[in-house]
Design a protein around this motif. Structure first.
Motif, PDB file in Angstrom:
ATOM      1  N   MET A  20     -40.795  22.290-103.301  1.00 49.08           N
ATOM      2  CA  MET A  20     -40.777  21.061-104.447  1.00 49.08           C
ATOM      3  C   MET A  20     -42.438  21.129-104.971  1.00 49.08           C
ATOM      4  O   MET A  20     -42.613  20.801-106.042  1.00 49.08           O
ATOM      5  CB  MET A  20     -40.507  19.730-103.630  1.00 49.08           C
ATOM      6  CG  MET A  20     -38.900  19.792-103.390  1.00 49.08           C
ATOM      7  SD  MET A  20     -38.136  20.221-104.872  1.00 49.08           S
ATOM      8  CE  MET A  20     -38.506  18.893-106.002  1.00 49.08           C
ATOM      9  N   THR A  53     -39.711  12.357-105.492  1.00 52.76           N
ATOM     10  CA  THR A  53     -38.717  13.014-104.748  1.00 52.76           C
ATOM     11  C   THR A  53     -38.611  12.669-103.382  1.00 52.76           C
ATOM     12  O   THR A  53     -39.715  12.640-102.781  1.00 52.76           O
ATOM     13  CB  THR A  53     -38.496  14.537-105.067  1.00 52.76           C
ATOM     14  OG1 THR A  53     -39.831  15.210-104.296  1.00 52.76           O
ATOM     15  CG2 THR A  53     -38.661  15.022-106.352  1.00 52.76           C
ATOM     16  N   LEU A  81     -33.183  13.502-102.184  1.00 49.72           N
ATOM     17  CA  LEU A  81     -32.565  14.802-101.850  1.00 49.72           C
ATOM     18  C   LEU A  81     -32.098  14.747-100.639  1.00 49.72           C
ATOM     19  O   LEU A  81     -32.796  14.035 -99.621  1.00 49.72           O
ATOM     20  CB  LEU A  81     -33.832  15.778-101.784  1.00 49.72           C
ATOM     21  CG  LEU A  81     -34.536  16.229-103.114  1.00 49.72           C
ATOM     22  CD1 LEU A  81     -35.758  17.197-102.743  1.00 49.72           C
ATOM     23  CD2 LEU A  81     -33.919  16.736-104.170  1.00 49.72           C
ATOM     24  N   VAL A 102     -29.409  14.920-105.561  1.00 47.76           N
ATOM     25  CA  VAL A 102     -29.367  16.195-105.240  1.00 47.76           C
ATOM     26  C   VAL A 102     -29.202  16.591-104.183  1.00 47.76           C
ATOM     27  O   VAL A 102     -29.939  16.142-103.300  1.00 47.76           O
ATOM     28  CB  VAL A 102     -30.501  16.821-106.138  1.00 47.76           C
ATOM     29  CG1 VAL A 102     -30.296  18.440-106.032  1.00 47.76           C
ATOM     30  CG2 VAL A 102     -30.942  16.489-107.415  1.00 47.76           C
ATOM     31  N   LYS A 104     -28.752  19.385-100.867  1.00 46.97           N
ATOM     32  CA  LYS A 104     -29.227  20.716-100.317  1.00 46.97           C
ATOM     33  C   LYS A 104     -28.169  21.561 -99.989  1.00 46.97           C
ATOM     34  O   LYS A 104     -27.374  20.988 -99.373  1.00 46.97           O
ATOM     35  CB  LYS A 104     -30.285  20.326 -99.314  1.00 46.97           C
ATOM     36  CG  LYS A 104     -31.464  19.597 -99.785  1.00 46.97           C
ATOM     37  CD  LYS A 104     -32.279  19.003 -98.182  1.00 46.97           C
ATOM     38  CE  LYS A 104     -33.377  18.043 -98.668  1.00 46.97           C
ATOM     39  NZ  LYS A 104     -34.123  17.870 -97.425  1.00 46.97           N
ATOM     40  N   PHE A 106     -30.372  23.570-103.119  1.00 45.60           N
ATOM     41  CA  PHE A 106     -30.256  23.542-104.406  1.00 45.60           C
ATOM     42  C   PHE A 106     -31.058  24.528-105.201  1.00 45.60           C
ATOM     43  O   PHE A 106     -31.599  25.202-104.419  1.00 45.60           O
ATOM     44  CB  PHE A 106     -30.893  22.153-104.788  1.00 45.60           C
ATOM     45  CG  PHE A 106     -32.370  21.810-104.491  1.00 45.60           C
ATOM     46  CD1 PHE A 106     -33.435  22.573-105.170  1.00 45.60           C
ATOM     47  CD2 PHE A 106     -32.575  21.052-103.421  1.00 45.60           C
ATOM     48  CE1 PHE A 106     -34.578  22.490-104.717  1.00 45.60           C
ATOM     49  CE2 PHE A 106     -33.869  20.882-103.075  1.00 45.60           C
ATOM     50  CZ  PHE A 106     -34.879  21.388-103.725  1.00 45.60           C
ATOM     51  N   MET A 111     -32.919  22.400-110.560  1.00 46.52           N
ATOM     52  CA  MET A 111     -33.767  21.142-110.258  1.00 46.52           C
ATOM     53  C   MET A 111     -34.663  20.889-111.434  1.00 46.52           C
ATOM     54  O   MET A 111     -34.946  19.817-111.810  1.00 46.52           O
ATOM     55  CB  MET A 111     -34.383  21.454-108.846  1.00 46.52           C
ATOM     56  CG  MET A 111     -35.333  20.237-108.558  1.00 46.52           C
ATOM     57  SD  MET A 111     -34.688  18.798-108.266  1.00 46.52           S
ATOM     58  CE  MET A 111     -34.023  18.834-106.547  1.00 46.52           C
ATOM     59  N   ARG A 114     -33.031  19.610-114.387  1.00 50.24           N
ATOM     60  CA  ARG A 114     -32.595  17.995-114.304  1.00 50.24           C
ATOM     61  C   ARG A 114     -33.832  17.484-114.501  1.00 50.24           C
ATOM     62  O   ARG A 114     -34.055  16.208-115.039  1.00 50.24           O
ATOM     63  CB  ARG A 114     -32.054  17.913-112.976  1.00 50.24           C
ATOM     64  CG  ARG A 114     -30.619  18.705-113.037  1.00 50.24           C
ATOM     65  CD  ARG A 114     -30.118  18.630-111.393  1.00 50.24           C
ATOM     66  NE  ARG A 114     -29.563  17.251-111.268  1.00 50.24           N
ATOM     67  CZ  ARG A 114     -28.324  17.007-110.653  1.00 50.24           C
ATOM     68  NH1 ARG A 114     -27.569  18.056-109.984  1.00 50.24           N
ATOM     69  NH2 ARG A 114     -27.803  15.732-110.404  1.00 50.24           N
TER      70      ARG A 114
END
Length: 292
Positions: A20, A53, A81, A102, A104, A106, A111, A114
């Motif tokens: 991420m 996130t 997540l 979202v 996992k 993903f 991602m 979005r």
């Protein structure tokens, strides 16, 4: 969109946290990362991010509690997540204040798409400043690229074609427009450029998604907006582009609208402001007036 984009990643899995951080860094974010919920809340407080996130399963407090705590002082977009796929988990996450949920594993490309769709929508405090016309030329409203109908200054209901706000008379300064332009309906007031909502004189704190949904409905007036349309709008698509909307996506809209009503104090039985049209979608109880 802000020139400086800041994100906070709250994730206890080293691999996903690293993914991420890299993904958001490549998208132009200044990224701060935390491995615990408590640390994540403090990073949000210190850095005022536009995006957060949050992993659901954290070693101290869970992602639901992280979201509830940060919602007390930030209007940042929150993406939750998790590996959990049960609908109840999604609903609890959205009820806590998340904008998206979202599961996992993903796809990084999905991602990013979005997140970019969310970032195209203004947050509270981000005031667009399009110049108004001279009383005859329509000026773009903040949601013009979303295809939501406009309400004319005369209060005649949704306008056709591209979204626009009609200036009422003569040149209007940007400052006056930012502070005064508003949609009103029976004690409910929405300031599109200030990203502010008041209900019977009370200022209502809303997530960006809740604000977008309310703005869309108020601009639509008595026109019913289907859950499929609203779902496409919050993910940045045109409402009638025909893209797939799942039953889960529609349920997400129901949860967001439920949260919105609860914050407004709008009784689902009497439905003073937001009405449910069973089997179709949602609309306002009357035609909001555009006042400037």
């Amino acid at each position: 969109m802000e020139d400086r984009r800041v994100a906070v990643v709250v994730e206890d899995d080293d691999d996903i946290r690293g993914l991420m951080v890299a993904l958001l860094g490549q998208s132009g974010f200044e990224v701060h990362a935390a491995s615990t919920g408590t640390e994540g809340v403090e990073l949000v407080r210190e850095n005022d991010p536009a995006l957060i996130t949050v992993d659901l399963g954290l070693p101290d407090i869970d992602g639901y509690e992280v979201t509830r705590r940060v919602r007390r002082f930030t209007d940042a977009y929150v993406v939750m997540l998790t590996a959990r796929t049960e609908e109840i988990d999604t609903l609890v996450g959205l009820d806590a204040g998340a904008d998206d949920y979202v599961t996992k594993p993903f796809r990084p490309r999905e991602m990013r798409a979005r997140i970019e769709a969310m970032m195209r929508r203004p947050r509270a405090g981000m005031v667009p400043s399009p110049a108004l016309g001279d009383g005859t030329t329509p000026a773009p409203a903040p949601s013009a690229d979303r295809g939501t109908p406009a309400v004319s200054a005369s209060g005649d209901g949704p306008a056709s074609g591209p979204v626009s706000v009609l200036a009422t008379s003569g040149p209007v300064s940007v400052l006056a427009t930012e502070t005064d332009l508003r949609l009103e309906l029976d004690g409910l007031v929405l300031f599109p450029r200030l990203h502010q909502v008041e209900a019977d004189g009370r200022e209502i704190a809303m997530t960006p998604t809740e604000f977008l949904l309310l703005e869309t409905l108020m601009r639509s007036g008595r026109v019913v907006r289907a859950k499929t349309e609203l779902s496409r709008i919050i993910r940045g698509d045109e409402p009638d582009n025909g893209s797939f909307v799942s039953a889960s996506d529609e349920r997400t809209i129901e949860v967001h609208l439920g949260n919105l009503r609860r914050k407004l104090g709008d009784n689902p039985k009497s439905q003073r402001w937001v009405q449910t049209v069973r089997g179709v979608g949602y609309r306002m109880a009357g035609t909001p007036q555009m006042v400037s």
